[in-house]
Write a protein that holds these residues in place. Structure first.
Motif, PDB file in Angstrom:
ATOM      1  N   LYS A  61      -8.549 -15.049  -2.479  1.00  0.00           N
ATOM      2  CA  LYS A  61      -8.957 -14.058  -3.475  1.00  0.00           C
ATOM      3  C   LYS A  61     -10.424 -13.655  -3.325  1.00  0.00           C
ATOM      4  CE  LYS A  61      -4.992 -13.984  -5.640  1.00  0.00           C
ATOM      5  NZ  LYS A  61      -4.823 -14.302  -7.038  1.00  0.00           N
ATOM      6  N   SER A  62     -10.963 -13.793  -2.104  1.00  0.00           N
ATOM      7  CA  SER A  62     -12.399 -13.543  -1.908  1.00  0.00           C
ATOM      8  C   SER A  62     -12.760 -12.070  -1.886  1.00  0.00           C
ATOM      9  CB  SER A  62     -12.855 -14.189  -0.598  1.00  0.00           C
ATOM     10  OG  SER A  62     -12.209 -13.577   0.518  1.00  0.00           O
ATOM     11  N   HIS A  63     -11.741 -11.178  -1.779  1.00  0.00           N
ATOM     12  CA  HIS A  63     -12.009  -9.732  -1.736  1.00  0.00           C
ATOM     13  C   HIS A  63     -13.012  -9.379  -0.631  1.00  0.00           C
ATOM     14  CE1 HIS A  63      -9.891  -9.160  -5.565  1.00  0.00           C
ATOM     15  NE2 HIS A  63     -10.536 -10.245  -5.984  1.00  0.00           N
ATOM     16  N   GLY A  64     -12.918 -10.102   0.500  1.00  0.00           N
ATOM     17  CA  GLY A  64     -13.775  -9.784   1.636  1.00  0.00           C
ATOM     18  C   GLY A  64     -15.150 -10.418   1.600  1.00  0.00           C
ATOM     19  N   ILE A 114       5.009  -0.631  -6.308  1.00  0.00           N
ATOM     20  CA  ILE A 114       6.074  -0.491  -5.317  1.00  0.00           C
ATOM     21  C   ILE A 114       5.824   0.738  -4.443  1.00  0.00           C
ATOM     22  CG2 ILE A 114       8.549  -0.075  -4.990  1.00  0.00           C
ATOM     23  CD1 ILE A 114       9.062  -1.742  -7.463  1.00  0.00           C
ATOM     24  N   GLY A 115       5.337   1.804  -5.032  1.00  0.00           N
ATOM     25  CA  GLY A 115       5.085   3.018  -4.273  1.00  0.00           C
ATOM     26  C   GLY A 115       3.713   3.083  -3.636  1.00  0.00           C
ATOM     27  N   ALA A 116       2.895   2.045  -3.833  1.00  0.00           N
ATOM     28  CA  ALA A 116       1.531   2.059  -3.308  1.00  0.00           C
ATOM     29  C   ALA A 116       1.505   1.715  -1.823  1.00  0.00           C
ATOM     30  CB  ALA A 116       0.662   1.073  -4.086  1.00  0.00           C
ATOM     31  N   SER A 117       0.434   2.094  -1.149  1.00  0.00           N
ATOM     32  CA  SER A 117       0.248   1.721   0.252  1.00  0.00           C
ATOM     33  C   SER A 117       0.083   0.213   0.346  1.00  0.00           C
ATOM     34  CB  SER A 117      -0.979   2.420   0.828  1.00  0.00           C
ATOM     35  OG  SER A 117      -2.161   1.939   0.204  1.00  0.00           O
ATOM     36  N   ARG A 118       0.238  -0.312   1.555  1.00  0.00           N
ATOM     37  CA  ARG A 118       0.125  -1.763   1.732  1.00  0.00           C
ATOM     38  C   ARG A 118      -1.246  -2.270   1.298  1.00  0.00           C
ATOM     39  NH1 ARG A 118       1.760  -4.431   7.386  1.00  0.00           N
ATOM     40  NH2 ARG A 118       3.757  -3.568   6.653  1.00  0.00           N
ATOM     41  N   SER A 119      -2.306  -1.547   1.671  1.00  0.00           N
ATOM     42  CA  SER A 119      -3.650  -1.996   1.318  1.00  0.00           C
ATOM     43  C   SER A 119      -3.889  -1.915  -0.184  1.00  0.00           C
ATOM     44  CB  SER A 119      -4.699  -1.176   2.061  1.00  0.00           C
ATOM     45  OG  SER A 119      -4.603   0.202   1.718  1.00  0.00           O
ATOM     46  N   ARG A 120      -3.408  -0.836  -0.798  1.00  0.00           N
ATOM     47  CA  ARG A 120      -3.596  -0.693  -2.242  1.00  0.00           C
ATOM     48  C   ARG A 120      -2.782  -1.736  -2.998  1.00  0.00           C
ATOM     49  NH1 ARG A 120      -6.963  -0.286  -6.117  1.00  0.00           N
ATOM     50  NH2 ARG A 120      -6.133   0.624  -8.022  1.00  0.00           N
ATOM     51  N   ARG A 121      -1.575  -1.989  -2.544  1.00  0.00           N
ATOM     52  CA  ARG A 121      -0.756  -3.015  -3.192  1.00  0.00           C
ATOM     53  C   ARG A 121      -1.448  -4.365  -3.094  1.00  0.00           C
ATOM     54  NH1 ARG A 121       5.549  -4.535  -1.923  1.00  0.00           N
ATOM     55  NH2 ARG A 121       5.844  -2.387  -2.620  1.00  0.00           N
ATOM     56  N   GLY A 122      -2.006  -4.664  -1.912  1.00  0.00           N
ATOM     57  CA  GLY A 122      -2.708  -5.931  -1.750  1.00  0.00           C
ATOM     58  C   GLY A 122      -3.877  -6.064  -2.704  1.00  0.00           C
ATOM     59  N   THR A 123      -4.608  -4.966  -2.909  1.00  0.00           N
ATOM     60  CA  THR A 123      -5.732  -4.989  -3.846  1.00  0.00           C
ATOM     61  C   THR A 123      -5.260  -5.253  -5.267  1.00  0.00           C
ATOM     62  OG1 THR A 123      -7.023  -3.470  -2.475  1.00  0.00           O
ATOM     63  CG2 THR A 123      -7.626  -3.623  -4.806  1.00  0.00           C
TER      64      THR A 123
END
Length: 278
Positions: A122-125, A82-91
């Motif tokens: 879920k390809s992780h890029g 919940i407190g993570a950045s958007r990118s970190r939460r997505g990861t």
């Protein structure tokens, strides 16, 4: 289900894979989640039971980031999403595979394209050619007991049990180490329910995944659960080994699990609440 390599992350010793504390969510003047505290151990199968309208599906949606809770923390391996950045939460959330109630397949897509959607999400890029992705999709379908002949079919051409298995194949795309199952055996006959339960168990025992399942099916609890918890009145009122659920000693749990009309759970409290489906 055959075992396969995965991107599983080891939890620090003694730390739960998922740790939820003080989770609250209200809609208007109706409080659905009223301070949820729950630990989900790594590499085990945890089952949550509870009547309709008590917030089980809402809890999963909060963990998945589909709904923002009002208060509380949701940790994956000690990290508060919940407190993570958007990118970190997505990861972090890419570590979770989800089998929604009724499979939630895309009606306009073939079985193959439904599974490919899961692989792409879920390809992780990583970028892979279509042929490689289709080969992986067929392998996933094989893992859930479906042959290549179902790949070109549309979901409407499948039975309910087959749809569930396609949904599971899609959930397994990207080799998640956390799997959520929302009423996985609802609407299935006893034999197909046993098949789905067996696949869930294989995800834990053979893949080493951490599973969190919502179900009303007490038979499923005993087949797939290592740990069990009951959600009632917006809180976890009991949790313990799944093999003790049917004789918990808690009057609310005992009434629910044995389907008794008389007890502390009022009949009006078992009615569905639209907020849970939001």
């Amino acid at each position: 289900m055959t075992s396969s390599s995965s991107s599983q992350t080891a939890a620090p010793s003694g730390q739960p894979r998922l740790r939820i504390r003080g989770l609250r969510k209200s809609f208007g003047d109706r409080t659905i989640l009223n301070g949820i505290d729950l630990d989900v151990p790594a590499g085990k199968s945890t089952v949550i039971i509870g009547g309709s309208g008590n917030g089980k599906s809402l809890l999963l949606r909060c963990i998945l980031g589909l709904i923002e809770p009002d208060e509380g923390t949701i940790e994956i391996d000690g990290e508060n999403i919940i407190g993570a950045s958007r990118s970190r939460r997505g990861t972090l959330l890419k570590r979770i595979g989800m089998l929604f109630q009724n499979a939630a397949l895309f009606d306009s897509m073939s079985v193959m394209d439904n599974v490919l959607f899961g692989l792409t999400a879920k390809s992780h890029g990583r970028r892979r050619d279509r042929a490689t992705q289709e080969k992986e999709a067929l392998r996933l379908l094989e893992q859930v007991g479906l042959g290549p002949h179902v790949a070109p079919l549309n979901p409407a051409e499948l039975s309910g049990g087959m749809q569930k298995r396609v949904g599971l194949a899609r959930a397994l795309a990207g080799q998640p180490d956390i799997l959520f199952f929302d009423e996985p055996t609802t609407g299935l006959d006893p034999i197909m329910s046993a098949v789905i339960d067996g696949l869930i168990s294989s995800c834990v025992t053979q893949r080493g995944a951490t599973a969190l399942t919502i179900t009303h099916d007490m038979t499923s609890v005993t087949r797939i659960g290592d740990h069990a918890a009951m959600l009632y009145g917006g809180k976890i009122i009991w949790q313990g080994p799944a093999n003790t659920l049917m004789h918990s000693g808690n009057p609310i749990v005992d009434q629910f699990t044995h389907g008794r009309l008389d007890g502390p759970i009022p009949t009006s409290g078992m009615t569905a609440n639209p907020a849970e489906k939001r």
